[in-house]
Scaffold this active site. Structure first.
Site, PDB file in Angstrom:
ATOM      1  N   HIS A 177       0.844  -1.209   0.000  1.00  0.00           N
ATOM      2  CA  HIS A 177       0.000   0.000   0.000  1.00  0.00           C
ATOM      3  C   HIS A 177       0.877   1.255   0.000  1.00  0.00           C
ATOM      4  CE1 HIS A 177      -3.283  -2.761   1.324  1.00  0.00           C
ATOM      5  NE2 HIS A 177      -2.291  -3.294   2.018  1.00  0.00           N
ATOM      6  N   SER A 298      14.023  21.526 -15.775  1.00  0.00           N
ATOM      7  CA  SER A 298      12.833  22.302 -16.107  1.00  0.00           C
ATOM      8  C   SER A 298      13.252  23.571 -16.837  1.00  0.00           C
ATOM      9  CB  SER A 298      12.114  22.665 -14.810  1.00  0.00           C
ATOM     10  OG  SER A 298      11.305  23.805 -14.990  1.00  0.00           O
ATOM     11  N   LYS A 304      15.362  21.640 -10.767  1.00  0.00           N
ATOM     12  CA  LYS A 304      14.689  20.388 -11.074  1.00  0.00           C
ATOM     13  C   LYS A 304      15.575  19.334 -11.706  1.00  0.00           C
ATOM     14  CE  LYS A 304      10.466  19.865 -11.188  1.00  0.00           C
ATOM     15  NZ  LYS A 304       9.693  18.984 -10.312  1.00  0.00           N
ATOM     16  N   GLU A 311       9.339   8.185 -16.572  1.00  0.00           N
ATOM     17  CA  GLU A 311       7.939   8.546 -16.820  1.00  0.00           C
ATOM     18  C   GLU A 311       7.503   8.102 -18.216  1.00  0.00           C
ATOM     19  OE1 GLU A 311       7.060  12.504 -14.303  1.00  0.00           O
ATOM     20  OE2 GLU A 311       8.720  12.671 -15.686  1.00  0.00           O
TER      21      GLU A 311
END
Ligand code: ARG
Length: 478
Positions: A177, A298, A304, A311
């Site tokens: 979980h 970024s 970043k 992804e």
């Protein structure tokens, strides 16, 4: 790609026929030719050119068999074989015009052959149809695709195994979980991915058995009166067997659907791994550090470091599932046997395999270069009561029923949590107040580091199990 505007006016105009003059050699029955839009719809050359090597190999085997069956003269075979090899060179060097009026790579090759060697080239298609020809080419392609994917998967497995061997002794949390559950060695977590990949590999290897059967000789749908030796072409092309039924052989695309499924399942596995590592690389988790080469920054926020490659890998599973769904939908309710709908099978299968191969390569690079944040993990490992289950099992060893032990430890966790302490930081007196059976030796069973020492059965997250798993994978992957 620029999208062309089609005005009502333009579409009303009778469009020009494509390559006027290249009347299809197989178009004797037909009196008018396709206009440009229709020719484009009919054509699959943009996709199936990829099959050219298989098409030529299949044709040479077919011609050799026809010669052995005395259907072609030896001199004709030599001309055809040499012609085909020369067409192959022309395709390789970009000298063959991929004329969409010819529809597909099969007709491009045949027409180039006839251009080269004359009408004897027209004997090649004896006892053959594009229906069994394309089924053959696709099976040859799929067989190679499986072999390449298997090698790519092994390469990724090897990267995970190396990671487990080199940085796997760190004690980290296992999650259920996405909450801290029990401590494990990091190597155990890495080898979980290797298991998933092994099933994917075996699924592909199993699909290969159904791929590697020759449909050649099934012709259009019913076979042919020409006395072909189907076993011989199968043998020449490295197939294990021949298909039994010409109707099924020309209409079956299960092997591509199955390949797309195996790729989809693999894609789903990779998406789970990618998601894990996206989470693990966040500041909040801080379990791993990805190499800069696999991250982007970024355009606005200078600090970043984004895990974009992971992804994209996570996202690619959508493509694979779409391609599998495409295959299933394409074939659904299609009457037996061949239907032209099936021409679009390649768009799904080729794309799925190409994208998966690229994805697996990048995944291996990510795994090879990742750093497990041992220091950060150690600093936080005794948060979250990872040793609670081990404490309950300690009580079980003292003769307390597990359900009772579970209740005792649950209360201790609540107490410790209130005070902001770990279980190992509670005093012996406090522990004994909860349960008289607790003795001083309990300290050997508390803290994550101690818990991993006591895992007993095969397949658990401790050191002796990791050693066994590593030995297994090292032997298997050599
Ligand atoms: N290009 C077709 C395909 O890939 C094969 C041609 C079969 N065409 C036909 N009209 N029977 O499916």
């Amino acid at each position: 790609m620029a999208v062309k505007k089609t005005t009502r006016k333009a579409s009303k105009k009778k469009s020009k026929t494509v390559s006027a003059g290249t009347k299809k050699s197989w178009g004797g029955r037909l009196t008018s030719q396709a206009d440009a839009a229709t020719a484009k719809l009919l054509a699959s050359l943009d996709v199936d050119t990829l099959l050219w090597r298989y098409d030529i190999a299949g044709s040479i085997a077919h011609a050799q068999m026809l010669t052995e069956q005395k259907i072609l003269k030896k001199s004709e075979f030599h001309k055809i074989k040499r012609g085909l090899m020369s067409v192959a060179t022309d395709i390789e060097t970009g000298k063959v015009h991929l004329d969409i009026a010819l529809e597909d790579i099969h007709m491009v090759i045949e027409s180039a052959l006839i251009k080269k060697i004359g009408t004897v080239g027209g004997k090649l298609h004896t006892g053959r149809s594009r229906n069994d020809q394309v089924a053959l080419d696709l099976r040859l392609w799929a067989r190679d695709a499986v072999d390449l994917l298997v090698a790519d998967i092994e390469n990724l497995q090897y990267a995970f195994v190396s990671l487990a061997a080199e940085q796997g002794s760190v004690v980290m949390p296992a999650y259920t979980h996405l909450q801290r559950a029990q401590p494990i060695l990091a190597g155990h977590a890495m080898l979980a991915y290797v298991e998933m990949l092994q099933r994917d590999l075996e699924r592909l290897a199993d699909a290969r058995k159904r791929i590697n059967i020759s449909p050649l000789g099934s012709a259009a749908v019913a076979g042919t009166s020409i006395p072909l030796n189907r076993q011989r072409t199968a043998q020449l092309l490295g197939f294990d067997d021949i298909t039994r039924n010409s109707i099924d052989a020309t209409s079956d695309r299960d092997f591509l659907t199955e390949l797309c499924f195996a790729v989809s399942q693999l894609g789903v596995h990779l998406s789970r791994w990618a998601e894990d590592w996206i989470i693990y690389s966040s500041t909040e988790f801080g379990l791993i550090e990805l190499d800069d080469a696999y991250c982007t920054s970024s355009s606005m926020m200078p600090q970043k470091k984004n895990p974009d490659t992971l992804e994209l890998i996570r996202g690619k599973s959508a493509n694979f599932i779409a391609q599998l769904t495409g295959m299933l939908t394409l074939m659904k309710s299609l009457p037996m046997a061949y239907g032209r709908d099936m021409q679009d099978d390649k768009r799904f299968a080729f794309e799925a395999v190409e994208t998966m191969r690229d994805t697996l390569g990048v995944a291996a690079g990510i795994v090879r270069t990742v750093k497990i944040n041992a220091k950060n993990i150690a600093a936080n490992i005794d948060k979250g009561f990872l040793d609670a289950t081990a404490l309950a099992e300690y009580l079980v060893n003292k003769g307390i029923p597990f359900r009772t032990a579970h209740g005792i430890v649950g209360k201790l966790v609540a107490q410790a949590d209130k005070k902001g302490l770990a279980l190992s930081e509670l005093s012996l007196a406090a522990l004994q107040k909860a349960c008289k059976k607790i003795e001083a030796d309990v300290s050997k069973f508390l803290t994550a580091k101690n818990v991993v020492k006591h895992y007993a059965p095969d397949g658990a997250g401790g050191a002796k199990q990791l050693k066994k798993q590593l030995a297994f994978w090292k032997k298997k992957l050599k």
